[in-house]
Design a protein around this motif. Structure first.
Motif, PDB file in Angstrom:
ATOM      1  N   ASP A   1       0.798  -1.250   0.062  1.00 51.20           N
ATOM      2  CA  ASP A   1      -0.002  -0.128   0.099  1.00 51.20           C
ATOM      3  C   ASP A   1       0.999   1.243  -0.056  1.00 51.20           C
ATOM      4  OD1 ASP A   1      -2.808   1.301   0.692  1.00 51.20           O
ATOM      5  OD2 ASP A   1      -1.287   2.130   1.997  1.00 51.20           O
ATOM      6  N   PRO A   2       0.496   2.293  -0.772  1.00 51.45           N
ATOM      7  CA  PRO A   2       1.301   3.676  -0.785  1.00 51.45           C
ATOM      8  C   PRO A   2       1.962   3.957   0.529  1.00 51.45           C
ATOM      9  CG  PRO A   2      -0.439   3.591  -2.363  1.00 51.45           C
ATOM     10  CD  PRO A   2      -0.470   2.465  -1.704  1.00 51.45           C
ATOM     11  N   VAL A   3       0.789   4.204   1.472  1.00 48.85           N
ATOM     12  CA  VAL A   3       1.112   4.775   2.668  1.00 48.85           C
ATOM     13  C   VAL A   3       1.945   3.992   3.477  1.00 48.85           C
ATOM     14  CG1 VAL A   3      -0.041   5.714   4.861  1.00 48.85           C
ATOM     15  CG2 VAL A   3      -1.084   5.855   2.726  1.00 48.85           C
TER      16      VAL A   3
ATOM     17  N   ASP B   1       1.945  21.531  -3.173  1.00 46.99           N
ATOM     18  CA  ASP B   1       0.655  21.811  -3.470  1.00 46.99           C
ATOM     19  C   ASP B   1       0.427  22.369  -4.795  1.00 46.99           C
ATOM     20  OD1 ASP B   1      -0.167  21.147  -0.976  1.00 46.99           O
ATOM     21  OD2 ASP B   1      -0.020  22.906  -0.178  1.00 46.99           O
ATOM     22  N   ARG B   2       1.542  22.974  -5.378  1.00 41.32           N
ATOM     23  CA  ARG B   2       1.324  23.575  -6.834  1.00 41.32           C
ATOM     24  C   ARG B   2       1.756  22.769  -7.852  1.00 41.32           C
ATOM     25  NH1 ARG B   2       3.856  29.542  -8.656  1.00 41.32           N
ATOM     26  NH2 ARG B   2       3.175  29.619 -10.862  1.00 41.32           N
ATOM     27  N   PHE B   3       2.986  22.115  -7.689  1.00 39.59           N
ATOM     28  CA  PHE B   3       3.385  21.092  -8.732  1.00 39.59           C
ATOM     29  C   PHE B   3       3.218  19.773  -8.670  1.00 39.59           C
ATOM     30  CE2 PHE B   3       6.206  25.119  -8.381  1.00 39.59           C
ATOM     31  CZ  PHE B   3       5.896  25.706  -9.549  1.00 39.59           C
ATOM     32  N   GLY B   4       2.862  19.148  -7.480  1.00 41.02           N
ATOM     33  CA  GLY B   4       2.688  17.927  -7.242  1.00 41.02           C
ATOM     34  C   GLY B   4       3.730  17.448  -6.127  1.00 41.02           C
ATOM     35  N   ARG B   5       3.191  16.252  -5.562  1.00 39.03           N
ATOM     36  CA  ARG B   5       4.007  15.624  -4.185  1.00 39.03           C
ATOM     37  C   ARG B   5       5.202  14.929  -4.798  1.00 39.03           C
ATOM     38  NH1 ARG B   5      -0.107  18.707  -1.856  1.00 39.03           N
ATOM     39  NH2 ARG B   5      -1.964  17.645  -1.569  1.00 39.03           N
ATOM     40  N   ARG B   6       5.090  13.990  -5.648  1.00 40.81           N
ATOM     41  CA  ARG B   6       6.193  13.088  -6.050  1.00 40.81           C
ATOM     42  C   ARG B   6       7.370  13.560  -6.502  1.00 40.81           C
ATOM     43  NH1 ARG B   6       7.358   8.913  -9.997  1.00 40.81           N
ATOM     44  NH2 ARG B   6       7.373   7.185  -9.116  1.00 40.81           N
ATOM     45  N   PRO B   7       7.446  14.517  -7.453  1.00 40.32           N
ATOM     46  CA  PRO B   7       8.653  15.134  -7.507  1.00 40.32           C
ATOM     47  C   PRO B   7       9.615  15.472  -6.366  1.00 40.32           C
ATOM     48  CG  PRO B   7       7.122  16.113  -9.090  1.00 40.32           C
ATOM     49  CD  PRO B   7       6.461  15.481  -8.029  1.00 40.32           C
ATOM     50  N   PHE B   8       9.138  16.270  -5.363  1.00 41.18           N
ATOM     51  CA  PHE B   8       9.885  16.677  -4.367  1.00 41.18           C
ATOM     52  C   PHE B   8      10.219  15.427  -3.354  1.00 41.18           C
ATOM     53  CE2 PHE B   8       7.452  20.359  -5.615  1.00 41.18           C
ATOM     54  CZ  PHE B   8       8.401  21.283  -5.650  1.00 41.18           C
ATOM     55  N   LEU B   9       9.228  14.428  -3.363  1.00 42.07           N
ATOM     56  CA  LEU B   9       9.305  13.040  -2.552  1.00 42.07           C
ATOM     57  C   LEU B   9      10.615  12.300  -3.113  1.00 42.07           C
ATOM     58  CD1 LEU B   9       8.374  11.222  -0.397  1.00 42.07           C
ATOM     59  CD2 LEU B   9       6.851  10.259  -2.283  1.00 42.07           C
ATOM     60  N   VAL B  10      10.547  12.187  -4.045  1.00 39.36           N
ATOM     61  CA  VAL B  10      11.716  11.303  -4.762  1.00 39.36           C
ATOM     62  C   VAL B  10      13.115  12.134  -4.822  1.00 39.36           C
ATOM     63  CG1 VAL B  10      12.564  10.596  -7.389  1.00 39.36           C
ATOM     64  CG2 VAL B  10      10.135  10.265  -6.606  1.00 39.36           C
ATOM     65  N   ALA B  11      13.083  13.507  -4.986  1.00 37.99           N
ATOM     66  CA  ALA B  11      14.214  14.355  -5.048  1.00 37.99           C
ATOM     67  C   ALA B  11      14.819  14.347  -3.789  1.00 37.99           C
ATOM     68  CB  ALA B  11      14.033  15.815  -5.332  1.00 37.99           C
ATOM     69  N   GLY B  12      13.893  14.151  -2.406  1.00 32.82           N
ATOM     70  CA  GLY B  12      14.529  13.983  -1.310  1.00 32.82           C
ATOM     71  C   GLY B  12      15.184  12.708  -0.789  1.00 32.82           C
ATOM     72  N   PHE B  13      14.643  11.707  -1.419  1.00 28.33           N
ATOM     73  CA  PHE B  13      15.401  10.629  -1.342  1.00 28.33           C
ATOM     74  C   PHE B  13      16.607  10.312  -2.086  1.00 28.33           C
ATOM     75  CE2 PHE B  13      11.219   9.559   1.033  1.00 28.33           C
ATOM     76  CZ  PHE B  13      11.894   8.723   2.190  1.00 28.33           C
ATOM     77  N   VAL B  14      16.605  10.850  -3.170  1.00 21.02           N
ATOM     78  CA  VAL B  14      17.826  10.868  -3.874  1.00 21.02           C
ATOM     79  C   VAL B  14      18.909  11.512  -3.245  1.00 21.02           C
ATOM     80  CG1 VAL B  14      18.849  11.881  -5.841  1.00 21.02           C
ATOM     81  CG2 VAL B  14      16.749  10.650  -6.232  1.00 21.02           C
TER      82      VAL B  14
ATOM     83  N   VAL C   1      18.819   4.137  -0.101  1.00 20.38           N
ATOM     84  CA  VAL C   1      18.611   3.292  -1.503  1.00 20.38           C
ATOM     85  C   VAL C   1      17.367   2.521  -1.741  1.00 20.38           C
ATOM     86  CG1 VAL C   1      19.540   1.956  -3.412  1.00 20.38           C
ATOM     87  CG2 VAL C   1      21.118   3.542  -2.292  1.00 20.38           C
ATOM     88  N   LEU C   2      17.102   1.738  -0.706  1.00 21.86           N
ATOM     89  CA  LEU C   2      16.014   0.995  -0.601  1.00 21.86           C
ATOM     90  C   LEU C   2      14.614   1.765  -0.493  1.00 21.86           C
ATOM     91  CD1 LEU C   2      17.258  -2.139   1.603  1.00 21.86           C
ATOM     92  CD2 LEU C   2      17.028  -1.959  -0.918  1.00 21.86           C
ATOM     93  N   ALA C   3      14.822   2.701   0.403  1.00 17.30           N
ATOM     94  CA  ALA C   3      13.668   3.812   0.471  1.00 17.30           C
ATOM     95  C   ALA C   3      13.067   4.407  -0.663  1.00 17.30           C
ATOM     96  CB  ALA C   3      13.952   4.769   1.574  1.00 17.30           C
ATOM     97  N   PHE C   4      14.321   4.721  -1.476  1.00 20.63           N
ATOM     98  CA  PHE C   4      14.426   5.329  -2.948  1.00 20.63           C
ATOM     99  C   PHE C   4      13.328   4.603  -3.834  1.00 20.63           C
ATOM    100  CE2 PHE C   4      15.864   5.601  -7.171  1.00 20.63           C
ATOM    101  CZ  PHE C   4      15.478   6.765  -7.548  1.00 20.63           C
ATOM    102  N   VAL C   5      13.834   3.385  -3.794  1.00 17.12           N
ATOM    103  CA  VAL C   5      13.384   2.307  -4.771  1.00 17.12           C
ATOM    104  C   VAL C   5      11.773   2.079  -4.112  1.00 17.12           C
ATOM    105  CG1 VAL C   5      13.264  -0.126  -5.375  1.00 17.12           C
ATOM    106  CG2 VAL C   5      15.408   0.942  -5.107  1.00 17.12           C
TER     107      VAL C   5
ATOM    108  N   VAL D   1       9.775   4.181  -2.842  1.00 15.97           N
ATOM    109  CA  VAL D   1       8.930   5.281  -3.356  1.00 15.97           C
ATOM    110  C   VAL D   1       8.771   5.535  -4.810  1.00 15.97           C
ATOM    111  CG1 VAL D   1       9.292   7.911  -3.483  1.00 15.97           C
ATOM    112  CG2 VAL D   1       9.891   6.885  -1.221  1.00 15.97           C
ATOM    113  N   VAL D   2       9.732   5.087  -5.485  1.00 11.81           N
ATOM    114  CA  VAL D   2       9.738   5.100  -7.053  1.00 11.81           C
ATOM    115  C   VAL D   2       8.626   4.153  -7.464  1.00 11.81           C
ATOM    116  CG1 VAL D   2      10.683   4.811  -9.024  1.00 11.81           C
ATOM    117  CG2 VAL D   2      11.755   6.363  -7.288  1.00 11.81           C
ATOM    118  N   THR D   3       8.663   2.947  -7.048  1.00 11.91           N
ATOM    119  CA  THR D   3       7.981   1.807  -7.757  1.00 11.91           C
ATOM    120  C   THR D   3       6.507   1.587  -6.787  1.00 11.91           C
ATOM    121  OG1 THR D   3       8.846   0.272  -5.832  1.00 11.91           O
ATOM    122  CG2 THR D   3      10.127   0.524  -8.042  1.00 11.91           C
TER     123      THR D   3
END
Length: 441
Positions: free
Chosen positions: A259-261, A319-332, A423-427, A429-431
């Motif tokens: 589940d995503p959460v 809130d303006r551009f979307g959640r996922r780009p910032f989420l992925v960038a954070g874990f990168v 790295v595992l956390a990044f994977v 989040v992405v998948t």
């Protein structure tokens, strides 16, 4: 407009109820984070009788380890995090079923504050353990209910990221600067109260030690937080809509493994571990970098400072551009900023790396909460968001123990292990996590 103006403008325009909740959590966080500094010093001062505990061993055979003062200190500090983290899903679910948040928040704050005050009378180790355990339960009562209210205060999904950014800014400000204030309070003691006309207290001369002053200040901070919540915070109609429902936490997804959460919760555990690896290595880091202790304090606070600066702008941008780009960038960004802490060799570069790690957390955490809030069904915010708050608290509790064990195999090893987890956390989040802004859930 200067930097401070740009940071202040979104806070000024934020929901006042969120600002009140954030302010209450800031005051409470200042008081509670006092204990991170004070309890180890209090135990090491000899006031607390460790008795026959020292010199023994725990474990079986070759796996046993000696009971030392640092181990006993570590147990007391970690106990709070473990009880807090593992209890949050239950308290979050209970607040959903009851359909109320405010009573849980008030009960938790009262428990935190009362236990802080009772440390004044603690002269043996097991009393400290009981009081710290009570505080862990108090935090578990408070945190899911507070985060659920912040989520429910969002009038629409495009305000959710900003709400969490504002709330976390206040909370982290309190957590980051509480230990600094605690050090000042302890160092300035003892305090002679005779100048205030108080000649005796509890049948003794009215002289308060720096430790007792810090405990009482933590207690006062908690009850100031209690007063703010009591007078200014109220439940929402949405809070009551899950009353009596059987809400639960999902582990597996419909079209994917998790589940995503739940995936975000696992990633948040890794993030918390990466942040907290630094905490127990003060002596090794100071020796390796040839730095004074004050440098360690600045480096330790750098993650919090970066969070305070960037949480609100990131929340608004999510809130303006979307959640996922910032989420992925954070874990990168979390991967190299964790590994480099085991490689750098100067105080300044360590400070820079810690600031980068703080930015990575600021990029990831508000969008994570916003995604969970987007996914949460009506009236289920407490259960859903507690997965993330539990994960972060659990990571913060595991991190110091992990670094304390792994550093024996080499200074870089704890940080290498942390970056591998990142790295595992990044994977994950992405998948496992999709964009939720503007998507009907």
């Amino acid at each position: 407009m200067g930097l401070l103006g740009r940071l202040a403008s979104p806070i000024v325009g934020a929901d006042r109820r969120v600002i009140v909740l954030g302010s209450a959590r800031m005051v409470g966080a200042i008081g509670n984070s006092f204990l991170i500094v004070v309890l180890p010093l209090y135990i090491a001062s000899g006031v607390v009788d460790l008795g026959a505990l020292l010199g023994g061993r725990v474990g079986v055979g070759p796996a046993s380890i000696p009971v030392t003062e640092p181990l006993l200190i570590g147990i007391v500090l970690s106990l709070f995090g473990f009880l807090n983290s593992f209890s949050q899903p239950w308290t979050g679910r209970l607040s959903d079923r009851v359909g109320k948040r405010r009573p849980f928040i008030l009960a938790g704050i009262a428990l935190l504050g009362t236990a802080s005050g009772l440390y004044v009378f603690a002269t043996d180790y097991w009393t400290l353990v009981v009081l710290r355990a009570a505080q862990g339960i108090g935090a578990a009562l408070t945190i899911p209910a507070v985060v659920a209210l912040v989520n429910e205060y969002a009038a629409s999904p495009d305000e959710r990221g900003e709400n969490f950014g504002v709330f976390n800014t206040f909370r982290l400000f309190g957590f980051g600067f509480g230990p600094i204030l605690a050090g000042v309070v302890v160092e300035a003691g003892p305090y002679d109260l005779s100048a205030l006309g108080i000649e005796t207290a509890f049948g003794r001369p009215a002289v308060v030690s720096g430790y007792d002053a810090a405990f009482l200040a933590a207690c006062a901070g908690a009850y100031l937080s209690f007063a703010l919540v009591y007078w200014l915070v109220h439940d929402t109609e949405e809070s009551a809509k899950a009353s009596g429902k059987d809400v639960s936490i999902r582990v597996f997804g419909d079209d994917r493994l998790f589940d995503p959460v739940f995936a975000l919760g696992l990633a948040t555990v890794a993030m918390g571990i990466c942040i907290a690896l630094f905490a127990t290595l003060q002596n090794q880091i100071n020796l390796r970098l040839g730095q004074a202790p004050v440098w360690f304090g600045i480096q330790f606070a750098a993650v919090t400072i970066a969070n305070v600066v960037f949480q609100v702008p990131v929340g608004r941008a999510a809130d303006r551009f979307g959640r996922r780009p910032f989420l992925v960038a954070g874990f990168v960004l979390l991967v190299p900023s964790t590994l480099l802490q085991g490689i750098v060799t100067t105080p300044v570069t360590m400070l820079v790396v810690r600031l980068i790690q703080g930015i990575s957390v600021a990029l990831a955490f508000p969008p994570s909460l916003a995604i969970a809030g987007d996914i949460a069904k009506e009236g289920e915010s407490g259960s859903t968001l507690s997965v993330l708050t539990m994960g972060f608290g659990l990571g913060i509790a595991i991190g110091p123990l992990t670094s304390g064990i792994l550093v024996e195999y080499g200074f870089v090893v704890p940080f290498a292990a942390g970056s591998a987890l990142a790295v595992l956390a990044f994977v994950a989040v992405v998948t496992q996590v999709d964009e939720t802004l503007g998507v009907s859930t």
